[in-house]
Design a protein around this motif. Structure first.
Motif, short mmCIF file in Angstrom:
data_model
loop_
_atom_site.label_atom_id
_atom_site.label_comp_id
_atom_site.label_asym_id
_atom_site.label_seq_id
_atom_site.Cartn_x
_atom_site.Cartn_y
_atom_site.Cartn_z
N ARG A 1 15.02 1.04 -3.42
CA ARG A 1 14.16 1.47 -2.32
C ARG A 1 14.93 2.38 -1.38
NH1 ARG A 1 15.30 -1.40 2.21
NH2 ARG A 1 13.30 -0.87 3.14
N ASP B 1 -0.31 -1.66 -11.30
CA ASP B 1 -1.23 -1.87 -10.18
C ASP B 1 -2.20 -3.00 -10.50
OD1 ASP B 1 -2.32 -1.41 -7.68
OD2 ASP B 1 -3.77 0.06 -8.42
N ASN C 1 -4.30 3.95 -6.97
CA ASN C 1 -3.28 3.67 -5.96
C ASN C 1 -2.41 4.90 -5.75
OD1 ASN C 1 -1.33 2.67 -4.29
ND2 ASN C 1 -0.63 1.05 -5.67
N SER C 2 -2.68 5.66 -4.71
CA SER C 2 -2.00 6.94 -4.48
C SER C 2 -0.50 6.77 -4.26
CB SER C 2 -2.63 7.67 -3.30
OG SER C 2 -2.55 6.89 -2.12
N LYS C 3 -0.07 5.55 -3.84
CA LYS C 3 1.36 5.32 -3.61
C LYS C 3 2.15 5.30 -4.92
CE LYS C 3 0.73 2.68 0.67
NZ LYS C 3 0.92 1.35 1.33
N SER C 4 1.46 5.15 -6.04
CA SER C 4 2.11 5.12 -7.34
C SER C 4 2.16 6.50 -8.00
CB SER C 4 1.39 4.13 -8.26
OG SER C 4 1.50 2.82 -7.76
N GLN D 1 8.20 3.73 -8.19
CA GLN D 1 8.84 2.42 -8.07
C GLN D 1 9.57 1.94 -9.32
OE1 GLN D 1 5.31 2.65 -7.30
NE2 GLN D 1 5.83 3.14 -5.18
#
Length: 245
Positions: free
Chosen positions: A33, A98, A161-164, A198
């Motif tokens: 991270r 997700d 999931n736009s964060k992915s 991630q």
């Protein structure tokens, strides 16, 4: 006579292969991270320690894809977790997928993300073609097979999931199947490596099997992804008000 037999054998082998399902096993690696300047050093240290535990445990989780070319199912097998770990398998998988599993029917243009058995058990419905793939000339070998790089972006941030995103896939055209560790496996070849911000999943083996891919059966409430995002937003607002009171 030989000139007739050779094409005939080739046709028989091709038709036999087309009836098969491909089974691919993947290993996963969690990315580190980024240090968050908005929280304390102690909080960053706690999150890093937690992530290091997940990195240690993820190597025991086996991920598997079954694809017949039109339908595919991606899932994982939970390992026996010792008491030495303070993290759950679900918390690890949620950094990689997700959902608890993925079922996609490319002919019907529909994918389902299975809900986790914690918090809100909601299956989400997506369109696998809601990702735009940019296929490059970059290539590399995975399991001795030539794979090509494709970068995927969402047509609309409400559709998944736009964060992915963005996602990166290395697909193999020589394996005449489609699918991968994503509900958007629409590339012209099976995905042997898949990367999100991630995590990275890489194929470690593949084989042809006589297995049928079962039709999707929801165990939970089903929502489209835009509906799910609205639900989560409302849930957060309500619980924020409760905490403030």
């Amino acid at each position: 006579m030989k000139q007739i037999l050779v094409p005939l054998v080739a046709i028989l082998l091709l038709s036999f292969t087309e009836k098969k399902t491909i089974e691919i096993e993947y290993s996963a690696e969690l990315k580190s991270r980024i240090y968050d300047n908005t929280i304390s050093e102690a909080a960053n240290d706690f999150l890093n320690d937690n992530l290091n535990e997940k990195k240690s445990l993820v190597k025991f989780i086996n991920f598997k894809l079954l694809s017949d070319g039109n339908k595919y199912f991606f899932s994982y097998k939970k390992p026996m977790v010792s008491d030495n770990y303070n993290v759950s398998v679900t918390s690890i998988v949620s950094r990689i997928l997700d959902g608890n599993d993925i079922y996609t029917d490319l002919n019907d243009s529909i994918s389902y993300l299975g809900g986790f058995d914690v918090w809100v058990n909601i299956d989400r419905k997506l369109n696998p073609y809601d990702v735009i793939w940019d296929i490059s000339k970059s290539k590399k070998e995975i399991l001795g097979l030539t794979c090509y790089k494709a970068t995927g972006t969402l047509k609309d941030i409400r559709f998944a999931n736009s964060k992915s995103f963005p996602i990166v896939a290395w697909f193999c055209p020589s394996l005449s199947f489609r699918g991968g560790p994503t509900p958007h496996g629409t590339l012209p070849g099976i995905i042997l490596e898949f990367e999100t911000p991630q995590a990275v999943l890489t194929a470690k083996s593949y084989k042809l099997v006589e297995k049928k891919i079962e039709e999707y059966k929801n165990k939970n409430r089903v929502m489209s992804y835009p509906e799910y995002l609205e639900f989560i937003d409302d849930w957060n607002k309500k619980n924020r008000k409760r905490n403030e009171n």
